[in-house]
Write a protein that holds these residues in place. Structure first.
Motif, PDB file in Angstrom:
ATOM      1  N   GLU C 256     -34.880 -41.048   9.808  1.00  0.00           N
ATOM      2  CA  GLU C 256     -33.809 -40.546   8.539  1.00  0.00           C
ATOM      3  C   GLU C 256     -32.755 -39.680   8.632  1.00  0.00           C
ATOM      4  OE1 GLU C 256     -34.594 -41.739   5.347  1.00  0.00           O
ATOM      5  OE2 GLU C 256     -36.059 -42.939   5.989  1.00  0.00           O
ATOM      6  N   ILE C 257     -32.982 -38.502   9.779  1.00  0.00           N
ATOM      7  CA  ILE C 257     -32.233 -37.749  10.114  1.00  0.00           C
ATOM      8  C   ILE C 257     -31.699 -37.936  11.473  1.00  0.00           C
ATOM      9  CG2 ILE C 257     -31.558 -35.341  10.103  1.00  0.00           C
ATOM     10  CD1 ILE C 257     -34.155 -34.756   8.597  1.00  0.00           C
ATOM     11  N   GLY C 258     -30.291 -37.827  11.777  1.00  0.00           N
ATOM     12  CA  GLY C 258     -30.169 -37.840  13.437  1.00  0.00           C
ATOM     13  C   GLY C 258     -29.844 -39.524  13.569  1.00  0.00           C
ATOM     14  N   CYS C 259     -29.832 -39.782  14.815  1.00  0.00           N
ATOM     15  CA  CYS C 259     -29.512 -41.305  15.255  1.00  0.00           C
ATOM     16  C   CYS C 259     -30.753 -41.988  14.593  1.00  0.00           C
ATOM     17  CB  CYS C 259     -29.539 -41.366  16.673  1.00  0.00           C
ATOM     18  SG  CYS C 259     -29.576 -43.174  17.072  1.00  0.00           S
ATOM     19  N   PRO C 260     -30.284 -43.259  13.840  1.00  0.00           N
ATOM     20  CA  PRO C 260     -31.686 -43.834  13.337  1.00  0.00           C
ATOM     21  C   PRO C 260     -32.635 -44.517  14.591  1.00  0.00           C
ATOM     22  CG  PRO C 260     -29.406 -45.164  13.090  1.00  0.00           C
ATOM     23  CD  PRO C 260     -29.100 -43.632  13.558  1.00  0.00           C
ATOM     24  N   TYR C 261     -31.963 -44.684  15.532  1.00  0.00           N
ATOM     25  CA  TYR C 261     -32.597 -45.228  16.930  1.00  0.00           C
ATOM     26  C   TYR C 261     -33.478 -44.187  17.610  1.00  0.00           C
ATOM     27  CZ  TYR C 261     -33.799 -48.800  20.530  1.00  0.00           C
ATOM     28  OH  TYR C 261     -34.574 -49.439  21.274  1.00  0.00           O
ATOM     29  N   SER C 262     -33.356 -43.008  17.216  1.00  0.00           N
ATOM     30  CA  SER C 262     -33.858 -41.786  17.997  1.00  0.00           C
ATOM     31  C   SER C 262     -35.648 -41.870  17.970  1.00  0.00           C
ATOM     32  CB  SER C 262     -33.525 -40.577  17.362  1.00  0.00           C
ATOM     33  OG  SER C 262     -33.998 -40.641  16.220  1.00  0.00           O
ATOM     34  N   THR C 263     -36.152 -42.699  17.197  1.00  0.00           N
ATOM     35  CA  THR C 263     -37.549 -42.664  17.148  1.00  0.00           C
ATOM     36  C   THR C 263     -38.139 -43.798  18.088  1.00  0.00           C
ATOM     37  OG1 THR C 263     -37.349 -44.141  15.251  1.00  0.00           O
ATOM     38  CG2 THR C 263     -38.425 -42.233  14.681  1.00  0.00           C
ATOM     39  N   HIS C 264     -37.326 -44.710  18.515  1.00  0.00           N
ATOM     40  CA  HIS C 264     -37.871 -45.669  19.752  1.00  0.00           C
ATOM     41  C   HIS C 264     -36.973 -45.562  20.875  1.00  0.00           C
ATOM     42  CE1 HIS C 264     -38.866 -47.252  15.761  1.00  0.00           C
ATOM     43  NE2 HIS C 264     -39.917 -48.005  16.482  1.00  0.00           N
ATOM     44  N   CYS C 265     -36.058 -44.723  20.952  1.00  0.00           N
ATOM     45  CA  CYS C 265     -35.132 -44.621  22.153  1.00  0.00           C
ATOM     46  C   CYS C 265     -35.578 -43.936  23.363  1.00  0.00           C
ATOM     47  CB  CYS C 265     -33.598 -43.950  21.874  1.00  0.00           C
ATOM     48  SG  CYS C 265     -32.640 -43.867  23.009  1.00  0.00           S
ATOM     49  N   PRO C 266     -35.502 -44.764  24.354  1.00  0.00           N
ATOM     50  CA  PRO C 266     -36.312 -44.078  25.742  1.00  0.00           C
ATOM     51  C   PRO C 266     -35.438 -42.867  26.406  1.00  0.00           C
ATOM     52  CG  PRO C 266     -34.938 -46.187  26.474  1.00  0.00           C
ATOM     53  CD  PRO C 266     -35.102 -46.065  24.754  1.00  0.00           C
ATOM     54  N   PHE C 267     -34.062 -42.857  25.838  1.00  0.00           N
ATOM     55  CA  PHE C 267     -33.352 -41.756  26.296  1.00  0.00           C
ATOM     56  C   PHE C 267     -33.056 -40.582  25.371  1.00  0.00           C
ATOM     57  CE2 PHE C 267     -31.931 -45.893  27.970  1.00  0.00           C
ATOM     58  CZ  PHE C 267     -32.362 -45.844  29.083  1.00  0.00           C
ATOM     59  N   VAL C 268     -34.120 -40.690  24.294  1.00  0.00           N
ATOM     60  CA  VAL C 268     -33.843 -39.641  23.235  1.00  0.00           C
ATOM     61  C   VAL C 268     -33.892 -38.211  23.776  1.00  0.00           C
ATOM     62  CG1 VAL C 268     -36.205 -39.430  22.800  1.00  0.00           C
ATOM     63  CG2 VAL C 268     -34.616 -39.179  20.889  1.00  0.00           C
ATOM     64  N   MET C 269     -32.772 -37.505  23.123  1.00  0.00           N
ATOM     65  CA  MET C 269     -32.513 -36.115  23.174  1.00  0.00           C
ATOM     66  C   MET C 269     -32.747 -35.205  22.106  1.00  0.00           C
ATOM     67  SD  MET C 269     -29.314 -36.235  25.769  1.00  0.00           S
ATOM     68  CE  MET C 269     -28.370 -37.307  25.052  1.00  0.00           C
ATOM     69  N   GLU C 270     -32.910 -34.165  22.105  1.00  0.00           N
ATOM     70  CA  GLU C 270     -33.257 -33.079  20.925  1.00  0.00           C
ATOM     71  C   GLU C 270     -31.980 -33.474  19.924  1.00  0.00           C
ATOM     72  OE1 GLU C 270     -35.450 -31.119  19.345  1.00  0.00           O
ATOM     73  OE2 GLU C 270     -36.497 -32.239  21.070  1.00  0.00           O
ATOM     74  N   LYS C 271     -30.715 -33.329  20.615  1.00  0.00           N
ATOM     75  CA  LYS C 271     -29.576 -33.524  19.765  1.00  0.00           C
ATOM     76  C   LYS C 271     -29.821 -34.675  18.908  1.00  0.00           C
ATOM     77  CE  LYS C 271     -24.939 -33.077  21.172  1.00  0.00           C
ATOM     78  NZ  LYS C 271     -24.249 -33.386  22.401  1.00  0.00           N
ATOM     79  N   CYS C 272     -30.300 -35.980  19.319  1.00  0.00           N
ATOM     80  CA  CYS C 272     -30.401 -37.035  18.730  1.00  0.00           C
ATOM     81  C   CYS C 272     -31.126 -37.059  17.289  1.00  0.00           C
ATOM     82  CB  CYS C 272     -31.025 -38.181  19.418  1.00  0.00           C
ATOM     83  SG  CYS C 272     -30.313 -38.416  21.120  1.00  0.00           S
ATOM     84  N   LYS C 273     -31.978 -36.284  17.454  1.00  0.00           N
ATOM     85  CA  LYS C 273     -32.948 -36.072  15.980  1.00  0.00           C
ATOM     86  C   LYS C 273     -32.318 -35.093  15.143  1.00  0.00           C
ATOM     87  CE  LYS C 273     -37.045 -36.538  19.057  1.00  0.00           C
ATOM     88  NZ  LYS C 273     -38.044 -35.584  19.696  1.00  0.00           N
ATOM     89  N   GLU C 274     -31.312 -34.452  15.415  1.00  0.00           N
ATOM     90  CA  GLU C 274     -30.525 -33.544  14.543  1.00  0.00           C
ATOM     91  C   GLU C 274     -29.258 -34.117  13.831  1.00  0.00           C
ATOM     92  OE1 GLU C 274     -30.060 -30.283  17.185  1.00  0.00           O
ATOM     93  OE2 GLU C 274     -32.235 -30.190  17.434  1.00  0.00           O
ATOM     94  N   LYS C 275     -28.367 -34.745  14.528  1.00  0.00           N
ATOM     95  CA  LYS C 275     -27.296 -35.119  13.927  1.00  0.00           C
ATOM     96  C   LYS C 275     -26.882 -36.626  14.447  1.00  0.00           C
ATOM     97  CE  LYS C 275     -22.550 -33.312  13.628  1.00  0.00           C
ATOM     98  NZ  LYS C 275     -21.492 -34.372  14.227  1.00  0.00           N
ATOM     99  N   GLU C 276     -26.239 -37.275  13.666  1.00  0.00           N
ATOM    100  CA  GLU C 276     -26.159 -38.783  13.804  1.00  0.00           C
ATOM    101  C   GLU C 276     -24.774 -38.699  14.722  1.00  0.00           C
ATOM    102  OE1 GLU C 276     -26.392 -41.177  10.274  1.00  0.00           O
ATOM    103  OE2 GLU C 276     -24.382 -42.016  11.104  1.00  0.00           O
TER     104      GLU C 276
END
Lengths: 325, 331, 295
Positions: C256-276
């Motif tokens: 819901e927050i940050g990048c919509p793909y962050s829950t599935h992305c293999p390269f996810v970073m902290e930043k991705c979960k915070e801001k789109e």
């Protein structure tokens, strides 16, 4: 055909739909064999009779549909069409042959939890709930679902892909040898499709389960199956090894099917439009759309001819001997 | 989220009742008829008509009429209602609540019994018809139920009364129990009550049966065509389990709402039947109060009927999610 | 769908790619004026259609929509001729002129008027019906065609024919074509026939990547686009496919927050979960909304 074990053999199966006294043929003289341990693809478009074929094997043709003639259907050596409906239900369904329905249908009872569907299936075959519970959870895990959590959920709480995996797990409950899958991944997103196809491949490889996979999607058939049977207007047009059919199909209809599917990696030069039209009632059913017709195609009905142990129903291959002769 | 929805839903029901009370009250207030007129008319035609007495009577009755600001009167009335006080009956001067309390058990008895019988038989027969769709027995039953359902209840009631009551003398022609029995918990009384209730219950059952059966038939046919039924057959599920868990349950669920709402509506639905069989229930009371312009009693009965309907609808709404897992209340 | 910035130029072709729930149909509905954006504005010919009635009226006529289901977009109780003549009557055509125009339009989409006119929708194949729908869209002389999964419900052998038809109409009538699809192979074929199709990949209501469609499919840069391309089953079978995804769970839960793909992305970073992440240009003709490429 002697060395290889036959999982399913169908001979002379015909089905008609009777409306106001007129019979419309849905399947005509279907004869084929499925080998033990293979993934057998049946491809065809809407109206080709592919779903009717699944229902006929599962003895679920209901009026206005009727099986005509005297077909013989053997599954692992047992004549499944001559036995009583009761024996078929008790001994064959789900224990020898099971089924996975189309993914777009609402095949699960919305008022029952997922696990209850497993219980129902078991108790109907004389196995108690307690005995089957562990097996059910194990199967849910195998299709990559969280077993304890999904078991107590209701169908509407699952996504389409999850429901499809439940149906696959359910099909394996009573250790069948043959599973018939009818458009099992068609309504799903591409990524989900691939997950589920990989599960099916794995089941086939590790457990040796024979799969009949019915689909309209040629790319999926190419990815999954070992053998392909092409249906058109209720008739077999071609049977052959998947690799050969995809690369060099014999029948003009197969040729047009293969060339109508664009690739996302390969060349697009071969992609070609197929002429549109309705199946013909006289002569070859494909003569209304075929680019290689001669006079005989409009007069006579072609046989299935054998080429290198594959079969094709086309006069262009008539120099080869007809099947069964 | 859920509790907020619940509060909203209950509040809505409460407001519905209030609004209907106000509307009925206004209709009464501005109606040209009054119980005084009826009473005076009755007195005028009797031999006791004495002009002086009439005038005195009129003056007395006028003091009973509400005076002053109608809005204040309405609010006062509602305030009293909320405290369970429906006032005194204009004619008999007995508290309205007491009159209703003696009548309502009789109505509840015949209405709920007939509803239960018609529902149980209706869904059984309906499911049978659904399974036998297109056959001769199905089409015969369908026609029969359609005909029965279209007969108005006052005609079927009168016919039953005439044939079974008067002609064949199988059943009593009216009342709730025989005048000769001792009222109380004793066998002759109970026997008499049951005996007297047979015709009214039969009339009400007949009126409801067709609806349930035809509704269940349609639901069964629809459910039989559902994919999950075919898939259950293909799984080798026994036909008995399919009939109950797959077809029966799914065809029955939509009827649940109708049943609960029907309970609410049925309090008012027995007016004709109670009138025909002189049954001392709330329907008969309503008829009596209307013909006599007995407005406090009329209002009291109206309020009971309205509240029953609103509660029925509310209950159907609130409890549906308990029996159907697919519906999440408040979503 | 949120914060979409998109310009479509006259005469260009645009493919909007995404799976169910990506927001591509919502975007299509906004473009055709059926759905009012909650925030932001939609300009057609540089006029905000939601603030100008005449512009909206013009949009409704000039931008035509083709639906996925060919049968439910036609009235089942009307013959093809009746369905076709309705919009033409509104233009004042009557009698012979009307009949002529109907058969002209049907011919333009490759149908034989005499053969199909008197039939009802249930008597035609899916491919024929979709041609009728296209002919009907053409009857008001549109400038823009928005085709929402126009071949998804058709049999494989009819699909290419419909794409070829859209391509021909686009060229002959110089239309702007917006093609909404989940099917990468079909969109690649469209590009093969028109060339220079612009591609947009949507996920979770945002545009995650855009660029030339051909190079986008050949070399996807956003992790989701890569996942989509790699998990698409192709007729050209090159053995086991590699899935670039962290989990085996399909994409039903979206952040819901940050990048919509962050829950599935293999390269996810902290930043991705915070801001789109915002779309940014990473090379010529390629924009990606992903922190891997900076930002």
């Amino acid at each position: 055909m002697s060395e290889i074990n036959t999982a399913l053999s169908v001979e002379d199966l015909s089905v008609v739909y009777r409306t106001q006294g007129v019979d419309i043929a849905a399947l005509k003289d279907i004869t084929f064999n499925v080998n033990d341990g293979e993934i057998f693809g049946i491809i065809g478009e809407s109206g080709s009779g592919k779903s009717t074929l699944a229902k006929a094997i599962l003895r679920n043709i209901k009026p206005p549909g009727f099986i005509t003639g005297e077909p013989r259907i053997f599954c692992y050596g047992r004549n499944i069409i001559s036995m009583s409906q009761r024996e078929f239900r008790e001994k064959i369904l789900w224990q020898l042959i099971s089924y996975v329905p189309q993914s777009s249908l609402n095949s699960l009872n919305g008022t029952m939890r997922i696990i209850d569907h497993f219980y129902d299936t078991a108790t109907s075959h004389g196995i108690s709930k307690e005995k089957i519970r562990e097996k059910a959870l194990e199967l849910l895990k195998m299709v990559r679902l969280e077993p304890e959590k999904v078991a107590v959920m209701y169908p509407h709480q699952l996504s389409g892909g999850m429901r499809q995996r439940v149906l696959i797990a359910l099909s394996l409950l009573l250790n069948p040898k043959l599973v018939i899958m009818d458009e099992a991944v068609s309504a799903l997103d591409v990524a989900t499709q691939k997950h589920i196809l990989d599960i099916i491949k794995d089941l086939n490889k590790s457990m040796g389960i024979t799969v009949i996979f019915i689909t309209h999607d040629i790319a999926i058939a190419a990815y999954l199956t070992h053998t392909i049977m092409v249906l058109y207007a209720g008739e077999i047009m071609e049977i052959g090894k998947t690799e050969r059919i995809i690369k060099s199909p014999y029948h003009p209809y197969s040729v047009s099917l293969m060339s109508s599917v664009p690739s996302i990696r390969g060349s697009l030069e071969g992609v070609r439009v197929v002429k549109e039209g309705y199946p013909s009632r006289v002569g070859c059913p494909f003569n209304t759309r075929c680019e290689y017709t001669s006079d005989i195609c409009f007069k006579n009905h072609p046989e299935l001819y054998e080429i290198n142990s594959d079969y094709v129903r086309c006069f262009n291959y008539a120099t080869n001997k007809p099947k069964g002769s | 989220m859920r509790s907020l929805w619940l509060i909203r839903r209950v509040a809505m029901a409460f407001i519905t009742v209030l609004v209907t009370i106000i509307i009925s009250w206004a209709l009464m207030e501005y109606s040209p008829e009054s119980p005084a007129n009826t009473l005076l008319n009755n007195l005028r035609v009797t031999e006791y008509s004495n002009p002086r007495l009439l005038i005195e009577m009129e003056q007395y009755l006028n003091t009973l009429r509400p005076h002053g600001n109608p809005v204040v009167n309405a609010l006062e009335y509602i305030w009293q209602i909320l405290h369970g006080n429906m006032g005194l009956d204009v004619i008999s001067q007995i508290p309205v609540t007491k009159i209703i309390a003696t009548a309502i058990p009789w109505t509840i008895f015949i209405v709920s019994t007939s509803l239960l019988i018609s529902f149980v038989i209706g869904i059984r027969v309906g499911q049978f018809m659904g399974y036998k769709r297109g056959t001769k027995s199905d089409s015969t039953l369908t026609m029969l139920f359609t005909v029965i359902r279209s007969i108005p209840i006052y005609i079927s009631g009168a016919l039953l009364l005439f044939i079974l009551g008067y002609q064949m003398r199988l059943f009593p022609s009216g009342g709730a129990y025989s005048a000769t029995v001792q009222v109380g918990l004793n066998l002759p009384f109970i026997e008499s009550v049951l005996y007297h209730s047979i015709l009214p219950i039969a009339t009400l059952t007949l009126a409801n049966l067709g609806g349930w059966a035809l509704h269940m038939r349609a639901n069964t046919i629809y459910t039989l065509g559902e994919d999950y039924v075919t898939y259950a057959e293909l799984r080798g599920i026994t036909s008995r389990q399919i009939e109950t868990k797959y077809v029966g349950r799914n065809a029955l669920l939509p009827l649940y709402t109708s049943l609960v709402i029907a309970i609410g509506f049925s309090f008012g639905g027995s007016v004709f039947v109670e009138q025909i069989f002189s049954y001392p229930g709330i329907g008969n009371l309503l008829y009596y109060s209307i013909t006599n312009n007995d407005y406090t009693l009329e209002m009291g009965i109206f309020i009971i009927l309205i509240t029953a309907v609103v509660i029925g609808v509310l209950l159907a709404d609130l409890t549906y999610s308990l029996i159907d897992p697919r519906v999440k209340t408040g979503d | 769908m949120k914060k979409i910035n998109l310009d479509i130029n006259e005469g260009e072709s645009l493919a909007i790619i995404g799976e169910s729930g990506a927001g591509k149909t919502t975007l299509g509905r906004v473009l055709v004026g059926l759905q009012r954006p909650d925030a932001g504005e939609y300009l057609y010919d540089n006029i905000n259609v939601w603030k100008n009635r005449r512009a909206m009226k013009r949009l409704r006529k000039e931008v035509q929509y083709i639906y996925q289901d060919p049968i439910s977009s036609l009235n089942p109780s009307k013959t093809i001729y009746e369905s076709m003549s309705f919009p033409l009557r509104k233009q004042g055509l009557r009698g012979d002129a009307l009949r002529e125009r109907v058969s002209e339009l049907l011919k333009e989409v490759g149908l034989n008027a005499g053969e199909v006119e008197s039939r009802y929708p249930s008597q035609l194949s899916g491919g024929q019906l979709q041609r009728v729908n296209i002919a009907r869209a053409l009857s008001v002389n549109p400038r823009v065609l928005i085709a929402d999964e126009p071949v998804t419900m058709l049999d494989a052998s009819y699909r290419i024919g419909i794409i070829d038809l859209l391509v021909r109409l686009k060229k002959e009538r110089n239309l702007t074509l917006v093609f909404i699809t989940h099917d990468l192979a079909i969109s690649r074929y469209l590009d093969y026939r028109i060339s220079g199709v612009r591609g947009i990949v949507m996920y979770g209501g945002i545009i995650v990547e855009r660029g030339d469609l051909n190079s986008l499919i050949k070399n996807p840069r956003h992790p989701y686009s890569q996942y989509l391309v790699n998990s698409t089953i192709d007729i050209v079978n090159d053995g086991e496919l590699q899935s670039v995804s962290k989990s085996n769970v399909e994409n039903i839960t979206r952040a819901e927050i940050g990048c919509p793909y962050s829950t599935h992305c293999p390269f996810v970073m902290e930043k991705c979960k915070e801001k789109e992440p915002l779309l940014m240009k990473i090379e010529e003709n390629r924009e990606v909304a992903c922190y891997i490429y900076g930002g």
